[in-house]
Design a protein around this motif. Structure first.
Motif, PDB file in Angstrom:
ATOM      1  N   GLY A 122      46.111  32.496  34.948  1.00 18.22           N
ATOM      2  CA  GLY A 122      45.733  33.833  35.412  1.00 18.22           C
ATOM      3  C   GLY A 122      45.758  33.995  36.917  1.00 18.22           C
ATOM      4  N   CYS A 123      45.797  32.891  37.659  1.00 21.60           N
ATOM      5  CA  CYS A 123      45.850  32.973  39.119  1.00 21.60           C
ATOM      6  C   CYS A 123      47.314  32.927  39.548  1.00 21.60           C
ATOM      7  CB  CYS A 123      45.071  31.820  39.750  1.00 21.60           C
ATOM      8  SG  CYS A 123      45.111  31.813  41.551  1.00 21.60           S
ATOM      9  N   ARG A 124      47.795  34.012  40.134  1.00 19.65           N
ATOM     10  CA  ARG A 124      49.201  34.050  40.548  1.00 19.65           C
ATOM     11  C   ARG A 124      49.362  33.883  42.056  1.00 19.65           C
ATOM     12  NH1 ARG A 124      50.209  38.924  42.677  1.00 19.65           N
ATOM     13  NH2 ARG A 124      48.856  40.645  42.110  1.00 19.65           N
ATOM     14  N   GLU A 125      48.255  34.010  42.797  1.00 21.06           N
ATOM     15  CA  GLU A 125      48.322  33.858  44.251  1.00 21.06           C
ATOM     16  C   GLU A 125      46.953  33.452  44.788  1.00 21.06           C
ATOM     17  OE1 GLU A 125      49.210  36.606  48.209  1.00 21.06           O
ATOM     18  OE2 GLU A 125      49.553  37.453  46.217  1.00 21.06           O
ATOM     19  N   ILE A 126      46.972  32.664  45.857  1.00 24.07           N
ATOM     20  CA  ILE A 126      45.737  32.289  46.550  1.00 24.07           C
ATOM     21  C   ILE A 126      45.843  32.762  47.984  1.00 24.07           C
ATOM     22  CG2 ILE A 126      44.389  30.363  47.467  1.00 24.07           C
ATOM     23  CD1 ILE A 126      44.819  28.884  44.935  1.00 24.07           C
ATOM     24  N   ARG A 127      44.788  33.414  48.442  1.00 26.35           N
ATOM     25  CA  ARG A 127      44.722  33.855  49.838  1.00 26.35           C
ATOM     26  C   ARG A 127      43.503  33.215  50.493  1.00 26.35           C
ATOM     27  NH1 ARG A 127      45.772  40.268  48.878  1.00 26.35           N
ATOM     28  NH2 ARG A 127      47.930  40.042  48.181  1.00 26.35           N
ATOM     29  N   PHE A 128      43.732  32.640  51.652  1.00 21.58           N
ATOM     30  CA  PHE A 128      42.640  32.062  52.425  1.00 21.58           C
ATOM     31  C   PHE A 128      42.172  33.113  53.424  1.00 21.58           C
ATOM     32  CE2 PHE A 128      45.140  28.403  51.027  1.00 21.58           C
ATOM     33  CZ  PHE A 128      44.150  27.668  50.402  1.00 21.58           C
ATOM     34  N   VAL A 129      40.878  33.396  53.411  1.00 21.98           N
ATOM     35  CA  VAL A 129      40.312  34.422  54.283  1.00 21.98           C
ATOM     36  C   VAL A 129      39.122  33.822  55.028  1.00 21.98           C
ATOM     37  CG1 VAL A 129      41.060  36.347  52.820  1.00 21.98           C
ATOM     38  CG2 VAL A 129      38.834  35.311  52.437  1.00 21.98           C
TER      39      VAL A 129
END
Length: 137
Positions: A122-129
């Motif tokens: 279900g996770c298609r992208e990871i963004r570091f913020v």
């Protein structure tokens, strides 16, 4: 609106107990009641069922990931990061210090594979913020 099914169930349970007690006696009636009662369920199973009724699927996945974050990310990375939001397949990872943002960008694919393995996809992208400043738990 009052749910009467619980009271109806209690009434029938008491009626069965009284009938079995009259027929077999008190001791054997208890044994028969236990044999005919539903098996106990683990609290995790009940919580999962209730959570599925109350929360959105992505919220459940985020909660599951928060609980297993140190195992998924590793102890050192988990000390510097925390799970942020999870919406439309995009997972936000809050990073404690902005200097780590560039360093972690290179590990996004590996971390995404680990996250998908932990939550069942279900996770298609990871963004570091950058961290929002909320106190760490």
């Amino acid at each position: 609106m009052l749910d009467r099914s619980k009271y109806r169930e209690m009434k029938y349970r008491n009626l069965r107990r009284d009938m079995l007690s009259a027929w077999y006696g008190e001791e054997i009636a208890r044994t028969e009641i236990v044999a005919c009662s539903p098996q106990p369920r683990s609290i995790n199973e009940v919580i999962d069922e209730l959570g599925a009724q109350v929360f959105q699927p992505e919220t459940l996945q985020r909660m599951k990931l928060e609980g297993a974050w140190e195992e998924v990310a590793g102890r050192q990375l988990a000390a510097l990061t925390r799970v942020g939001g999870f919406r439309d397949g995009v997972l936000s990872i809050e990073v404690r210090h902005s200097a780590f943002l560039r360093e972690l960008a290179e590990t996004a694919d590996l971390l995404q594979n680990r996250v998908n393995a932990a939550i069942g996809g279900g996770c298609r992208e990871i963004r570091f913020v950058p961290s929002s400043g909320r106190s760490r738990r």
